[in-house]
Design an enzyme around this catalytic site. Structure first.
Site, mmCIF file in Angstrom:
data_model
loop_
_atom_site.group_PDB
_atom_site.id
_atom_site.type_symbol
_atom_site.label_atom_id
_atom_site.label_comp_id
_atom_site.label_asym_id
_atom_site.label_seq_id
_atom_site.Cartn_x
_atom_site.Cartn_y
_atom_site.Cartn_z
ATOM 1 N N HIS A 101 0.954 -1.454 0.096
ATOM 2 C CA HIS A 101 -0.056 -0.024 -0.015
ATOM 3 C C HIS A 101 1.412 1.061 0.121
ATOM 4 O O HIS A 101 0.585 2.537 -0.869
ATOM 5 C CB HIS A 101 -1.220 0.040 1.410
ATOM 6 C CG HIS A 101 -1.600 1.570 1.609
ATOM 7 N ND1 HIS A 101 -2.744 1.076 1.787
ATOM 8 C CD2 HIS A 101 -1.536 2.128 1.970
ATOM 9 C CE1 HIS A 101 -3.625 2.319 1.126
ATOM 10 N NE2 HIS A 101 -2.279 3.055 1.886
ATOM 11 N N GLU A 102 1.795 1.472 1.033
ATOM 12 C CA GLU A 102 2.507 2.526 0.878
ATOM 13 C C GLU A 102 3.434 2.495 -0.258
ATOM 14 O O GLU A 102 3.809 3.653 -0.584
ATOM 15 C CB GLU A 102 3.898 2.472 2.465
ATOM 16 C CG GLU A 102 2.877 2.179 3.522
ATOM 17 C CD GLU A 102 2.095 3.518 3.925
ATOM 18 O OE1 GLU A 102 2.264 4.901 3.462
ATOM 19 O OE2 GLU A 102 1.102 3.339 4.360
ATOM 20 N N GLU B 190 -6.134 6.863 -0.878
ATOM 21 C CA GLU B 190 -6.245 5.552 -0.385
ATOM 22 C C GLU B 190 -7.339 4.450 -0.505
ATOM 23 O O GLU B 190 -6.597 3.410 -1.293
ATOM 24 C CB GLU B 190 -7.038 5.663 1.240
ATOM 25 C CG GLU B 190 -5.816 7.250 2.171
ATOM 26 C CD GLU B 190 -4.426 6.109 2.423
ATOM 27 O OE1 GLU B 190 -4.328 5.485 2.446
ATOM 28 O OE2 GLU B 190 -3.684 7.606 2.119
ATOM 29 N N HIS C 118 1.490 4.375 -3.149
ATOM 30 C CA HIS C 118 1.592 6.054 -3.290
ATOM 31 C C HIS C 118 2.966 6.467 -3.583
ATOM 32 O O HIS C 118 2.907 7.414 -4.185
ATOM 33 C CB HIS C 118 1.736 6.356 -1.596
ATOM 34 C CG HIS C 118 0.460 6.479 -0.911
ATOM 35 N ND1 HIS C 118 -0.472 6.780 -1.387
ATOM 36 C CD2 HIS C 118 0.539 5.545 0.263
ATOM 37 C CE1 HIS C 118 -1.925 6.487 -0.396
ATOM 38 N NE2 HIS C 118 -0.914 5.505 0.642
#
Length: 300
Positions: free
Chosen positions: A140-141, A215, A144
């Protein structure tokens, strides 16, 4: 270099629109300050210097504020191993790896681009998650970073930071220096504070609208890369539940960086969480991950 994270054209479009709108607000803000303060050089120099400082040193600022430090492979072999595997799968440069000495279970990515990115996890997160759950959070990070929305959020948040600082400066100047000023100076400070407050409110709303969507985009990209949306949902549920039990004082320390976190550092049921959260609700994120599970199941 393009990574193998699933591209998100809606995220790209939203980032472009948000930056355009914030750019207009920023230009109007600088113009208003120049008119009010009657000093082009002073306003432009200060604004440019602070923008450059935030853009170039955002990673150091975030790490310092969150009590984080860079860690070597020898210090955190499992963490480095998970990030190595994800970066190889995603075909992207490996970011620097950091650990924050906080019990708050969370993670964030920061940095101006993929070559200068940092992914930081807290000791609270490492202690609570299984390896596959940690992999989902880190994917997930990393998404980004790959989607470049970390840099966009860093730049976008700059305007709100500056406006907020000016509001505070004008307020305290009025509060503690009012007796030594004439009415014109007091009126000028009041106008500067009013303009800054309006700019802060506009940037606040624009950034949160973008942040909530990014997100969801990161959840989807991570789920598609790992092929394990249910594991990411498990990590999300576990982390969100544990955050609710973290002392309020610890949550307040981290709230300034909510836009960068995996989950927001807010207790359940607060007005801020419901109305102005940087993240979608837990229910919304779990629903989206459940739909991805179905999608992957159909594809199989």
């Amino acid at each position: 270099m393009r990574s193998r994270f699933e591209p998100d054209r809606q995220l790209t479009a939203r980032m472009a629109v948000t930056m355009f709108r914030l750019g207009l607000v920023y230009v109007a803000f600088v113009a208003a300050l120049i008119v009010l303060l009657k000093s082009v050089v002073l306003v432009v120099v200060i604004a440019a210097a602070l923008l450059v400082a935030q853009f170039w040193f955002s990673d150091r600022i975030a790490l310092y504020a969150m009590h984080g430090h860079l860690v070597s492979r020898e210090e955190q072999p499992e963490l480095h191993g998970v990030i190595d595997r994800l970066c190889a799968t995603a075909d992207m440069p490996k970011p620097r790896v950091a650990v924050s000495e906080m019990d708050l279970p969370n993670a964030f990515a920061t940095g101006r681009n993929a070559d200068h990115a940092v992914v930081c996890v807290t000791t609270g997160l490492l202690r609570r998650l299984e390896t596959d759950e940690l992999e989902g959070v880190l994917a997930h990070e990393l998404s980004h970073v790959a989607h470049r929305d970390v840099a966009v959020i860093t730049i976008a948040s700059f305007l709100g930071v500056i406006a907020g600082l000016i509001v505070r400066f004008a307020f305290y100047s009025q509060l503690f220096g009012g007796r030594n000023r004439d009415q014109n100076t007091a009126a000028l400070l009041a106008l500067v504070m009013a303009v800054s407050a309006l700019v802060y409110a506009l940037s606040f709303l624009l950034i949160r609208a973008l942040s909530r969507y990014r997100e969801l985009a990161a959840d989807r990209a991570a789920a598609m890369l790992t092929g394990k949306p249910s594991v990411l949902a498990s990590a999300l549920t576990k982390v969100s539940g544990d955050i609710a039990r973290i002392p309020t004082q610890d949550l307040r320390t981290a709230q300034a960086f909510n836009a960068f976190f995996f989950t927001p550092a807010l207790g359940p049921g607060t007005a801020v969480a419901n109305l102005f959260s940087t993240h979608p609700s837990l229910e919304r994120r779990l629903e989206a991950l459940a739909a991805i599970s179905v999608e992957l199941g159909e594809a199989a």
